[in-house]
Design a protein around this motif. Structure first.
Motif, mmCIF file in Angstrom:
data_model
loop_
_atom_site.group_PDB
_atom_site.id
_atom_site.type_symbol
_atom_site.label_atom_id
_atom_site.label_comp_id
_atom_site.label_asym_id
_atom_site.label_seq_id
_atom_site.Cartn_x
_atom_site.Cartn_y
_atom_site.Cartn_z
ATOM 1 N N ALA A 116 0.855 -1.199 0.000
ATOM 2 C CA ALA A 116 0.000 0.000 0.000
ATOM 3 C C ALA A 116 0.888 1.245 0.000
ATOM 4 N N PRO A 117 0.471 2.301 -0.676
ATOM 5 C CA PRO A 117 1.312 3.496 -0.761
ATOM 6 C C PRO A 117 1.493 4.175 0.595
ATOM 7 N N THR A 118 2.669 4.759 0.784
ATOM 8 C CA THR A 118 2.936 5.529 1.996
ATOM 9 C C THR A 118 2.258 6.895 1.875
ATOM 10 N N GLU A 119 2.280 7.657 2.969
ATOM 11 C CA GLU A 119 1.700 8.996 2.936
ATOM 12 C C GLU A 119 2.425 9.854 1.907
ATOM 13 N N ARG A 120 3.735 9.701 1.825
ATOM 14 C CA ARG A 120 4.500 10.479 0.849
ATOM 15 C C ARG A 120 4.099 10.096 -0.572
ATOM 16 N N GLU A 121 3.963 8.784 -0.827
ATOM 17 C CA GLU A 121 3.600 8.330 -2.170
ATOM 18 C C GLU A 121 2.188 8.783 -2.548
ATOM 19 N N LYS A 122 1.317 8.887 -1.559
ATOM 20 C CA LYS A 122 -0.039 9.355 -1.854
ATOM 21 C C LYS A 122 -0.044 10.790 -2.373
ATOM 22 N N ASP A 144 2.629 -7.833 -10.321
ATOM 23 C CA ASP A 144 1.572 -8.545 -9.614
ATOM 24 C C ASP A 144 0.668 -7.479 -8.997
ATOM 25 N N ARG A 145 -0.295 -7.061 -9.765
ATOM 26 C CA ARG A 145 -1.101 -5.844 -9.598
ATOM 27 C C ARG A 145 -0.251 -4.628 -9.943
ATOM 28 N N SER A 146 -0.923 -3.597 -10.383
ATOM 29 C CA SER A 146 -0.198 -2.488 -10.999
ATOM 30 C C SER A 146 -0.930 -1.171 -10.738
ATOM 31 N N TRP A 147 -0.708 -0.220 -11.647
ATOM 32 C CA TRP A 147 -1.384 1.085 -11.537
ATOM 33 C C TRP A 147 -2.903 0.936 -11.640
ATOM 34 N N TYR A 148 -3.390 -0.226 -12.065
ATOM 35 C CA TYR A 148 -4.834 -0.427 -12.138
ATOM 36 C C TYR A 148 -5.478 -0.618 -10.777
ATOM 37 N N ASN A 149 -4.686 -0.561 -9.715
ATOM 38 C CA ASN A 149 -5.269 -0.484 -8.373
ATOM 39 C C ASN A 149 -6.212 0.712 -8.247
ATOM 40 N N ARG A 150 -5.888 1.777 -8.974
ATOM 41 C CA ARG A 150 -6.688 2.997 -8.864
ATOM 42 C C ARG A 150 -8.116 2.781 -9.348
ATOM 43 N N SER A 151 -8.286 2.046 -10.444
ATOM 44 C CA SER A 151 -9.642 1.829 -10.966
ATOM 45 C C SER A 151 -10.292 0.582 -10.384
ATOM 46 N N ALA A 160 -9.846 6.153 -3.197
ATOM 47 C CA ALA A 160 -9.684 7.174 -4.228
ATOM 48 C C ALA A 160 -11.051 7.761 -4.539
ATOM 49 N N GLY A 161 -11.115 9.080 -4.645
ATOM 50 C CA GLY A 161 -12.372 9.744 -4.954
ATOM 51 C C GLY A 161 -12.697 9.654 -6.429
ATOM 52 N N GLN A 162 -13.912 10.036 -6.775
ATOM 53 C CA GLN A 162 -14.349 9.957 -8.156
ATOM 54 C C GLN A 162 -13.509 10.838 -9.071
ATOM 55 N N ASP A 163 -13.088 12.004 -8.578
ATOM 56 C CA ASP A 163 -12.228 12.878 -9.387
ATOM 57 C C ASP A 163 -10.891 12.209 -9.680
ATOM 58 N N GLN A 164 -10.329 11.521 -8.678
ATOM 59 C CA GLN A 164 -9.059 10.826 -8.882
ATOM 60 C C GLN A 164 -9.201 9.676 -9.870
ATOM 61 N N VAL A 165 -10.299 8.959 -9.776
ATOM 62 C CA VAL A 165 -10.536 7.851 -10.701
ATOM 63 C C VAL A 165 -10.706 8.373 -12.123
ATOM 64 N N GLU A 166 -11.437 9.477 -12.261
ATOM 65 C CA GLU A 166 -11.638 10.057 -13.585
ATOM 66 C C GLU A 166 -10.317 10.555 -14.167
ATOM 67 N N GLU A 167 -9.489 11.159 -13.335
ATOM 68 C CA GLU A 167 -8.176 11.606 -13.782
ATOM 69 C C GLU A 167 -7.326 10.424 -14.230
ATOM 70 N N PHE A 168 -7.419 9.312 -13.490
ATOM 71 C CA PHE A 168 -6.689 8.097 -13.866
ATOM 72 C C PHE A 168 -7.117 7.619 -15.246
ATOM 73 N N PHE A 169 -8.418 7.526 -15.467
ATOM 74 C CA PHE A 169 -8.904 7.051 -16.760
ATOM 75 C C PHE A 169 -8.475 7.988 -17.888
ATOM 76 N N HIS A 170 -8.361 9.256 -17.584
ATOM 77 C CA HIS A 170 -7.911 10.221 -18.592
ATOM 78 C C HIS A 170 -6.425 10.036 -18.899
ATOM 79 N N ASP A 171 -5.648 9.732 -17.862
ATOM 80 C CA ASP A 171 -4.193 9.703 -18.007
ATOM 81 C C ASP A 171 -3.632 8.364 -18.457
ATOM 82 N N VAL A 172 -4.253 7.261 -18.019
ATOM 83 C CA VAL A 172 -3.601 5.967 -18.207
ATOM 84 C C VAL A 172 -3.407 5.583 -19.679
ATOM 85 N N PRO A 173 -4.338 5.874 -20.590
ATOM 86 C CA PRO A 173 -4.047 5.515 -21.985
ATOM 87 C C PRO A 173 -2.792 6.205 -22.519
ATOM 88 N N GLU A 174 -2.630 7.488 -22.190
ATOM 89 C CA GLU A 174 -1.445 8.197 -22.669
ATOM 90 C C GLU A 174 -0.184 7.706 -21.962
#
Length: 306
Positions: A116-122, A144-151, A160-174
């Motif tokens: 799980a991410p530390t406070e600094r990593e968050k 073994d699990r990846s950045w897709y933890n966010r979604s 993660a809040g809805q804004d963070q999830v939406e930002e993830f979906f916007h960013d991950v393809p690029e």
């Protein structure tokens, strides 16, 4: 695309390796689990006989010999390979990863399973904690699990809040397109099992003292929130299944077939081939008649209990 075919020249090697491999794999299999008699009866009833054991082992060895060729090709040509493993809890990701890396060089192929991410990593850019683990030339990285933890878990569990999830979906393809443009081959697997199968595997873990550590509070919540995870998975596929890095679903109810199918499919994703190897010969032992081997104290040795 490199077609994987049985190698007649490797047949003798496979025969020679089979006994040692059986020992290790039997150890994995017999730990599967120490169940109560009632659960064992239910499991047997709901699981018809799987692939014949010897057939499975022989095919696994053949595929592992191809993985060694793939590793040599990656190292020789300085290729960069990232394989992402996602999916339901207890769907078999760990078992496949174990079989992929079982005979590979850990200096070339490594597994990344971040806590799980530390406070600094968050407070960092979301992808920042994953970037240092990406491969250099000549390396293979299995997430073994990846950045897709966010979604997935972060979204469903409210980390993660809805804004963070939406930002993830916007960013991950690029982000993934950037990885591919940098020369990384990115392969993404989602391991899928049925609701009933996951429930059975969780019960098995509960009743197996050697596997109870695998059941975290998050895992148990995944049973409660099965439908929420299903909706999160469906949106993840819809918004991140890009041509540069498509998703591949592995049906995991049958563990043996899932392992073989995934490894075989992974091999088909890269145009690997045999690469030049220097001939290896064992040098002659140098004997010095003036040297006398010292007798070491007995207390330095591990006792011969067995």
């Amino acid at each position: 695309m490199n077609e994987v075919k049985p190698n007649s020249g490797a047949k003798d090697w496979l025969e020679a390796e089979l006994e040692d491999t059986l020992d290790e794999d039997y150890e994995l299999e017999i730990s599967e689990p120490a169940l109560s008699l009632e659960i064992a009866k239910i499991y047997k009833k709901s699981h018809p006989p799987s692939m014949e054991r010897m057939t499975y082992f022989r095919e696994l060895l053949r595929l592992q010999s191809e993985l060694i060729k793939l590793q040599s090709w990656v190292a020789y040509h300085k290729k960069k390979l990232v394989v992402v493993f996602e999916g339901r809890d207890s769907a078999g990701k760990g078992g496949v990863i174990k079989r992929i890396t079982q005979r590979l060089n850990p200096r070339i192929a490594r597994v990344v399973a971040l806590p799980a991410p530390t406070e600094r990593e968050k407070s960092q850019w979301y992808f920042q904690r994953y970037v240092p683990h990406l491969p250099a030339g000549g390396e293979i990285v299995l997430f073994d699990r990846s950045w897709y933890n966010r979604s997935g878990v972060e979204r469903v569990m409210g980390f993660a809040g809805q804004d963070q999830v939406e930002e993830f979906f916007h960013d991950v393809p690029e982000f993934e397109r950037m990885l591919v443009r940098s020369g990384i081959t990115l392969v993404k697997y989602w391991f899928s099992i049925t609701d009933e199968e996951q429930q059975m595997r969780f019960l098995m873990r509960i009743h197996d003292p050697m596997k109870q550590w695998k059941l975290s509070p998050m895992d148990l919540q995944s049973r409660v929130r099965w439908e929420q995870y299903t909706k999160a998975k469906e949106e993840t596929f819809a918004r991140t299944n890009i041509p540069e890095a498509p998703w591949f679903i592995v049906e995991g109810n049958d563990k043996k077939r899932a392992r073989l199918n995934c490894i075989d499919h992974l091999l088909q994703q890269l145009p690997y081939e045999e690469v030049p190897h220097e001939e290896i010969s064992l040098p002659e032992r140098v004997f010095n008649p003036q040297y006398e081997r010292q007798v070491l104290p007995r207390d330095l040795y591990v006792p011969g209990k067995y």
